[in-house]
Enzyme design. Structure first.
Site, mmCIF file in Angstrom:
data_model
loop_
_atom_site.group_PDB
_atom_site.id
_atom_site.type_symbol
_atom_site.label_atom_id
_atom_site.label_comp_id
_atom_site.label_asym_id
_atom_site.label_seq_id
_atom_site.Cartn_x
_atom_site.Cartn_y
_atom_site.Cartn_z
ATOM 1 N N HIS A 17 -9.832 14.456 8.701
ATOM 2 C CA HIS A 17 -9.944 15.634 8.948
ATOM 3 C C HIS A 17 -9.872 16.253 10.004
ATOM 4 C CE1 HIS A 17 -7.448 14.501 5.282
ATOM 5 N NE2 HIS A 17 -6.916 13.024 6.271
ATOM 6 N N LYS A 41 4.907 12.955 -3.807
ATOM 7 C CA LYS A 41 3.845 12.638 -4.725
ATOM 8 C C LYS A 41 3.299 12.916 -5.774
ATOM 9 C CE LYS A 41 1.563 10.031 0.159
ATOM 10 N NZ LYS A 41 0.554 9.969 0.971
ATOM 11 N N ARG A 90 -7.876 5.221 11.627
ATOM 12 C CA ARG A 90 -8.839 4.561 11.615
ATOM 13 C C ARG A 90 -8.499 3.220 11.766
ATOM 14 N NH1 ARG A 90 -7.821 7.607 5.728
ATOM 15 N NH2 ARG A 90 -5.932 7.108 6.475
ATOM 16 N N SER A 129 -8.757 11.010 1.623
ATOM 17 C CA SER A 129 -8.703 11.526 0.712
ATOM 18 C C SER A 129 -9.050 10.437 -0.383
ATOM 19 C CB SER A 129 -7.799 12.275 0.547
ATOM 20 O OG SER A 129 -7.478 12.984 1.720
#
Ligand code: ADP
Length: 163
Positions: A17, A41, A90, A129
């Site tokens: 990040h 979440k 990514r 993460s």
């Protein structure tokens, strides 16, 4: 002035990040990194904790601001009068999801909100993460993935003392 918003969960912020933040901050006059308060979440860190981590990690970057938001990104961007969203890519696995989000935001904003993608630096291509959390939960070494102070905070969450 060219401004952009980099939204995300940042639970927690990683070097991946931070790399995107640094690079986007060079392209735009002002970058707002904004933590999404996603009720769906169950995060490891509260929104306030995630904001603090990002503030600490970006304190040397004068044109980076940290904020949080809930609800629709298009509404938040409109309120801020910002027309560009930054996202990081990514691997190919990110692509489908990100493309869907970008198209949806363009439609919802009637063409006013565009998404720009920065591709990950190769050393962070496999960093997420969730993998940081998984490794830390087993007391593995995460110090190459997140700044030292973040690593300590993550270990504390899992009841581990500093490595
Ligand atoms: P999300 O917002 O999808 O819940 P994250 O907070 O993990 O998830 O990610 C925010 C943004 O940062 C996304 O665009 C994601 O693709 C990107 N990102 C996450 N990790 C990396 C990395 N290692 N390199 C580049 N971009 C990344």
């Amino acid at each position: 002035m060219k401004a952009a918003i980099y939204p995300g969960s940042f639970d927690p912020m990683t070097y991946g990040h931070l790399d995107i933040i640094r690079r986007a901050a060079e392209i735009f006059d002002e970058l707002t990194v904004s933590v999404l308060n996603n009720k769906g979440k169950s995060p490891l860190f509260s929104v306030e904790e995630r904001v603090k981590i990002l503030q600490e990690a970006t304190k040397e970057l004068p044109n980076v601001k940290v904020d949080s938001f809930s609800g629709l990104l298009v509404d938040y961007a409109k309120e801020k009068d910002v027309h560009v969203i930054i996202r990081g890519l990514r691997a190919i696995t990110d692509f489908e999801y990100e493309l869907q989000g970008a198209q949806t935001n363009r439609i919802l904003s009637e063409g006013k909100l565009d998404t720009m993608f920065l591709t990950t630096s190769l050393e962070y291509a496999y960093l997420s993460s969730s993998s940081v959390k998984e490794i830390a939960s087993f007391h593995g070494d995460i110090t190459q993935f997140v700044p030292e102070f973040v690593a300590q905070l993550v270990y504390e969450k899992y009841g581990h003392t500093a490595k």
